[in-house]
Scaffold this motif. Structure first.
Motif, short mmCIF file in Angstrom:
data_model
loop_
_atom_site.label_atom_id
_atom_site.label_comp_id
_atom_site.label_asym_id
_atom_site.label_seq_id
_atom_site.Cartn_x
_atom_site.Cartn_y
_atom_site.Cartn_z
N GLY A 107 0.79 -1.51 0.04
CA GLY A 107 0.48 -0.45 -0.17
C GLY A 107 1.25 1.75 0.23
N ARG A 108 2.54 1.06 -0.58
CA ARG A 108 2.97 2.40 -0.29
C ARG A 108 3.43 2.76 -1.51
NH1 ARG A 108 3.57 3.12 5.19
NH2 ARG A 108 4.20 1.28 6.40
N PRO A 109 3.32 4.73 -2.10
CA PRO A 109 3.51 4.95 -2.77
C PRO A 109 4.78 4.48 -3.10
CG PRO A 109 3.07 6.56 -1.31
CD PRO A 109 3.17 4.77 -0.30
N PHE A 110 5.14 4.81 -4.18
CA PHE A 110 6.53 4.53 -5.05
C PHE A 110 6.75 5.26 -6.79
CE2 PHE A 110 4.98 0.45 -6.94
CZ PHE A 110 5.25 0.57 -8.31
N THR A 111 7.37 5.74 -7.71
CA THR A 111 8.01 5.93 -8.44
C THR A 111 9.16 5.95 -8.98
OG1 THR A 111 7.56 8.12 -10.20
CG2 THR A 111 8.52 8.40 -8.34
N PHE A 112 9.52 6.11 -10.00
CA PHE A 112 10.56 6.09 -10.67
C PHE A 112 11.29 6.71 -11.51
CE2 PHE A 112 10.03 1.16 -10.44
CZ PHE A 112 11.50 0.92 -9.71
N ILE A 113 12.46 7.00 -11.49
CA ILE A 113 13.67 8.20 -12.91
C ILE A 113 14.68 6.92 -12.99
CG2 ILE A 113 13.04 9.49 -11.33
CD1 ILE A 113 16.02 9.68 -10.89
N ALA A 114 15.08 7.92 -13.88
CA ALA A 114 16.59 7.13 -14.43
C ALA A 114 17.23 7.98 -14.88
CB ALA A 114 16.32 6.94 -16.17
N ASP A 115 18.85 7.48 -14.59
CA ASP A 115 20.04 8.06 -14.65
C ASP A 115 20.11 8.16 -15.94
OD1 ASP A 115 21.23 6.09 -15.47
OD2 ASP A 115 22.51 5.91 -13.90
N PRO A 116 21.25 8.79 -16.04
CA PRO A 116 22.21 9.47 -17.68
C PRO A 116 21.55 8.19 -18.75
CG PRO A 116 22.83 10.78 -16.32
CD PRO A 116 22.73 9.52 -15.18
N ASP A 117 22.56 6.96 -17.64
CA ASP A 117 22.19 6.03 -18.60
C ASP A 117 21.13 5.04 -18.92
OD1 ASP A 117 25.16 5.68 -20.17
OD2 ASP A 117 25.88 6.44 -17.64
N GLY A 118 20.30 5.29 -18.26
CA GLY A 118 19.14 4.86 -17.86
C GLY A 118 18.28 3.52 -16.97
N LEU A 119 19.10 3.87 -16.11
CA LEU A 119 19.96 3.26 -14.95
C LEU A 119 18.37 2.88 -14.13
CD1 LEU A 119 20.87 0.75 -12.97
CD2 LEU A 119 22.06 2.83 -12.18
N PRO A 120 17.40 2.06 -14.04
CA PRO A 120 16.31 2.64 -12.90
C PRO A 120 16.84 2.78 -11.85
CG PRO A 120 15.87 0.59 -14.62
CD PRO A 120 17.08 0.92 -14.22
N ILE A 121 15.70 3.94 -11.68
CA ILE A 121 16.00 4.40 -10.25
C ILE A 121 14.65 4.43 -9.06
CG2 ILE A 121 16.77 5.92 -8.44
CD1 ILE A 121 19.47 6.71 -10.34
N GLU A 122 14.03 4.19 -7.72
CA GLU A 122 13.02 3.35 -7.62
C GLU A 122 13.09 4.71 -6.51
OE1 GLU A 122 9.53 0.46 -5.72
OE2 GLU A 122 11.89 0.06 -6.18
N PHE A 123 12.21 5.46 -5.79
CA PHE A 123 11.79 6.43 -4.89
C PHE A 123 10.63 5.16 -4.14
CE2 PHE A 123 14.70 8.42 -7.17
CZ PHE A 123 15.21 9.29 -6.49
N TYR A 124 10.94 5.30 -3.10
CA TYR A 124 9.76 4.00 -1.87
C TYR A 124 9.73 4.87 -0.82
CZ TYR A 124 7.20 -0.31 -1.08
OH TYR A 124 6.35 -1.14 -0.29
N GLU A 125 8.17 4.70 -0.72
CA GLU A 125 7.64 5.82 0.28
C GLU A 125 8.25 4.74 1.79
OE1 GLU A 125 4.09 7.93 2.70
OE2 GLU A 125 5.26 9.22 0.25
N ASP A 126 9.15 4.98 2.85
CA ASP A 126 9.06 4.25 3.55
C ASP A 126 8.38 4.49 4.97
OD1 ASP A 126 9.97 2.72 5.94
OD2 ASP A 126 12.70 3.92 5.51
#
Length: 128
Positions: A107-126
């Motif tokens: 039930g926690r929110p999360f989202t993704f971005i990508a670094d300059p080489d396309g590496l997925p980076i997730e931010f997950y609400e703790d």
């Protein structure tokens, strides 16, 4: 046996662009930086609180396939107090942020971005 993850190592295609991304967009600081002449490679230790990333450059590294998903490290995930606030800050810094989703199991929110080489980076609400 394990105390925690010591660091995450990332090989980038454009060292200066990636160092700029992690420092200016994600607020990491350069803790150490060395040129390794024998490998024609930069190594930069980046820190953000207890999190350490080792950023490497190598001559002509192969691209990392991310879509469709490939074997190996899937993504890097950071705990945040508020995914919404983090997404807002990243967008203000010019970073493309995926729509916020809800983890169906926690039930926690999360989202993704990508670094300059396309590496997925997730931010997950703790929820702590």
């Amino acid at each position: 046996m394990f105390l925690g993850i010591h660091h995450v190592a990332i090989i980038c295609s454009d060292y200066e662009m990636s160092k700029q991304f992690y420092t200016s967009k994600l607020d990491f600081v350069v803790a150490d930086e060395i040129w390794r002449a024998e490998r024609q490679s930069w190594k930069c230790d980046l820190r953000h609180g207890p999190v350490q990333i080792e950023l490497f450059s190598f001559p002509a590294p192969p691209s990392r396939p991310t879509r469709p998903e490939a074997c190996g490290l899937r993504h890097l995930a950071f705990s945040v107090d508020s995914v919404e606030a983090t997404a807002r800050l990243l967008r203000a810094r010019g970073v493309e942020v995926e729509p916020i989703r809800i983890d169906p199991h926690t039930g926690r929110p999360f989202t993704f971005i990508a670094d300059p080489d396309g590496l997925p980076i997730e931010f997950y609400e703790d929820g702590a």
